[in-house]
Every structure is written in C-alpha cells, then in structure tokens.
Design an enzyme around this catalytic site. Structure first.
Site, PDB file in Angstrom:
ATOM      1  N   SER A 136       0.815  -1.220   0.000  1.00  0.00           N
ATOM      2  CA  SER A 136       0.000   0.000   0.000  1.00  0.00           C
ATOM      3  C   SER A 136       0.848   1.270   0.000  1.00  0.00           C
ATOM      4  O   SER A 136       1.918   1.318   0.631  1.00  0.00           O
ATOM      5  CB  SER A 136      -0.900   0.006   1.241  1.00  0.00           C
ATOM      6  OG  SER A 136      -1.524   1.257   1.427  1.00  0.00           O
ATOM      7  N   GLU A 138       0.154   3.718   1.655  1.00  0.00           N
ATOM      8  CA  GLU A 138       0.170   4.203   3.036  1.00  0.00           C
ATOM      9  C   GLU A 138       1.490   3.879   3.730  1.00  0.00           C
ATOM     10  O   GLU A 138       1.834   4.495   4.736  1.00  0.00           O
ATOM     11  CB  GLU A 138      -0.998   3.598   3.822  1.00  0.00           C
ATOM     12  CG  GLU A 138      -2.354   4.176   3.481  1.00  0.00           C
ATOM     13  CD  GLU A 138      -2.566   5.582   4.030  1.00  0.00           C
ATOM     14  OE1 GLU A 138      -1.933   5.927   5.041  1.00  0.00           O
ATOM     15  OE2 GLU A 138      -3.368   6.333   3.436  1.00  0.00           O
ATOM     16  N   TYR A 160      -2.153   0.211  10.423  1.00  0.00           N
ATOM     17  CA  TYR A 160      -2.374  -0.450   9.138  1.00  0.00           C
ATOM     18  C   TYR A 160      -1.127  -0.357   8.270  1.00  0.00           C
ATOM     19  O   TYR A 160      -0.660  -1.368   7.704  1.00  0.00           O
ATOM     20  CB  TYR A 160      -3.557   0.196   8.411  1.00  0.00           C
ATOM     21  CG  TYR A 160      -3.657  -0.178   6.958  1.00  0.00           C
ATOM     22  CD1 TYR A 160      -4.112  -1.432   6.571  1.00  0.00           C
ATOM     23  CD2 TYR A 160      -3.288   0.730   5.958  1.00  0.00           C
ATOM     24  CE1 TYR A 160      -4.194  -1.786   5.226  1.00  0.00           C
ATOM     25  CE2 TYR A 160      -3.366   0.389   4.623  1.00  0.00           C
ATOM     26  CZ  TYR A 160      -3.821  -0.868   4.256  1.00  0.00           C
ATOM     27  OH  TYR A 160      -3.896  -1.213   2.929  1.00  0.00           O
TER      28      TYR A 160
END
Length: 345
Positions: A136, A138, A160
C-alpha cells in the site's frame, strides 16, 4: 488460459471482485477465500453467478481465514493454485488506530501465515506458485520524497501502514530466502462504485446521491486537505495480473501520477449533480487520524515500462462513475421509501 488456477484472499472486497472478473475473462478457474460471518458478504460477486451469459462460471468460494494458518494450508492443498493474490486485510486506516492488534494480526501476521503455507505447499507438492502481495502507498506515510517510487523509504503513520510494511518485507524475504515467485504491488488509492461506504471517496459519492434525493442533509468529514493519487480499481487489478506474468518477480508502484485533495473530490462530486459542496459538508474532528498522511503521489514509471501498464480511467471519469452509480442507488432507496418499505438507513 488453460489450467490456470487463481486463489484470491479478500475476494469479496472491491479489488477481489474486479480481479475475479478479469481472471474469469482470461479463462482462469478462480477460487476465493471468504470468512464465516453472520450475514452474507458476497454482494460484489453475485453478478458473476447471475449473468445469464456466464452460467457454469468457474468461481468457487472456500471458508478460511488469514488468522488461521491451518485453514490456509488446507485450501492450498485442495485448490492447487498456480497463482495466489493476497488482497485480504483490515484495510481501513482510521479503524486500525482503534483496532491495532487485530489489524497487525490479520494484515501483517496473516500474510506471514499465508506465505508459510505457500512455502510448505511448494516444498511438498513440487508445484510452483506465483504470489501477489497487496502492498500500500500508506507505507510511505510521512513521505521523504515526492513522487514516491519503489526505492522511496517507508515511513508508516498508522498501525495499518506498519502492518503492510511488515507484510511487504516478509514477501521480499520469502522471495529471496526460498525462491518464491512473489511480487508486491505498491498500489496508491484506487476507488470504484464497489468501494466500501466507510472509505472517504465512497462516503462522499454516496452522500451526494442521497442529498440530491433528499434522503440526507449533510456530510461529515475530517481532513479535507489530505491529497491522494486516486485511480480506478478496475485498472489496478490488471497491473496485479501483469506482475505475475513476468519471468521474474519484482515490486511495482501502481499509480496515476496525479494528486487531488479530499476537498477537490468533494467539489467535483457535488458539482456533477449541480450542488455546491460547501452547503453540505461539515467538519467532524472524530474522523481525523492521530497521525495524518498529508500527500501521496506515485511514480509508476517502472510499471509503465516493464509491464506495459497505464491507467485508463482518469480522475474526472472516476468521480463521475462513482456519483452516477450512487445516484442510481439513492433513486432505488427513495423509491422504496415512497412505497413504504424500510431501507438500510
């Protein structure tokens, strides 16, 4: 593609459903892992079963869980896949602050359990399996350079993102240690009408449809200044597939190379139905993250040159697609209410 079998974790999610469609169209036998729950969660796949032109479609679902390594090993022995796409995760960033242990267990350690099951399966069966890990954007978090590319250091800003970094490096470790044909796709934000309603883009377009039909009065959001590189999920699953068709495994950034703020998304979504977003959007501090990610912008040059992949749907088309779909959904909800039937809201 003769004899090609794909196993997808997270098959009931946005990406899983688009990937299943793509692989079925290419002639794959597709298997998906689902978790037992008290309600049906296969809505995104139902059209694959109900399409009159797709009777007998080779799509099979199996109960298992990333938290249960034994169930993963059992499904691998039963299915004997040639490709595995690990899309399952607790993927909501804000929720990961509320459930950090669960997020780490599923998103991080769950990937380790799947990798270990794949390693053992290959060793005992002698069959090669190609593995895709959903990494990801992120993971870049508090970015150290813009745009972000495969070589950009990670600086995760949520449980996460930290779990995704763990899973990403584990996948690379299994590739280098055991020769696993494992590739990581570092996907930047990708949306669609199938996006979950708690994610900001779908939350916006769902509200636009409901406000337009008089079913909702306001939309509450957190950080409107956050900037993201938003693409279409249907385009991005093609990149996943292309990664596993390469002779050698590798890691790729998948992105559009353009960034827009949440405010800009609101502006375009409301404008599409002739409304001014400022009349309806309200700030709510509860939606702020304890640690914010201000800007994500991907450089997908490697995917362009080595995979021949480029996004087909631009930002404006994406917003329009999502708003139009949610207008139809709001219209159905309005009709049910007019007829006296209860609705989900």
């Amino acid at each position: 593609m003769a004899n090609a079998k794909a196993l997808i974790t997270g098959v009931t999610g946005q990406d899983g459903s688009y990937l299943a469609e793509l692989l079925l169209a290419k002639g794959y036998e597709v298997h998906g892992i689902i978790r037992r729950s008290s309600s049906f969660n296969t809505e995104r796949l139902e059209h694959l079963y109900h399409d009159p032109h797709e009777r007998g479609v080779p799509l099979y679902l199996h109960y298992a869980d990333l938290a249960d390594g034994n169930s993963l090993a059992r499904v691998l022995r039963k299915v004997q896949p040639t490709e595995i796409y690990n899309l399952a995760a607790q993927s909501h960033v804000r929720v990961s602050f509320d459930q950090p242990v669960f997020t780490a267990d599923v998103t991080g350690v769950g990937t380790l359990k799947l990798l270990e099951a794949v390693r053992e399966y290959q060793e005992t069966s002698g069959q090669e399996v190609r593995f895709y890990q959903a990494s990801s954007s992120e993971m870049y978090g508090k970015v150290v350079e813009t745009p972000q590319r495969e070589s950009t250091p990670f600086y995760p800003r949520s449980p996460y993102a930290a779990a995704k970094v763990f899973a990403h490096w584990l996948t690379i470790n299994y590739r280098e240690s055991y020769g696993l044909k494992a590739s990581c796709g570092i996907l930047f934000n990708h949306e669609s009408p199938r996006r979950g309603e708690t994610f900001v883009t779908r939350k916006i377009t769902r509200a636009v449809g409901r406000i337009k039909k008089g079913l909702q009065e306001a939309l509450f959001l957190g950080n409107l200044d956050a900037q993201r590189d938003w693409g279409f999920a249907g385009d991005y699953v093609e990149a996943m597939w292309l990664m596993l068709q390469q002779p050698e495994p590798d890691d790729y950034v998948v992105a559009t190379g353009e960034t827009y703020s949440v405010r800009e998304f609101c502006t375009r979504a409301f404008a599409h139905v002739g409304l001014d977003w400022q009349d309806f959007v309200k700030f709510d501090a509860r939606y702020l993250r304890p640690a914010e990610v201000d800007l994500l912008l991907g450089d997908a040059t490697k995917a362009h040159t080595r995979l021949g992949w480029k996004p087909k749907v631009d930002f404006q088309e994406l917003v329009k697609m999502m708003v139009e779909a949610d207008l139809e959904l709001a219209e159905r909800e309005w009709t049910l209410r007019q007829a006296g039937f209860p609705t989900a809201r």
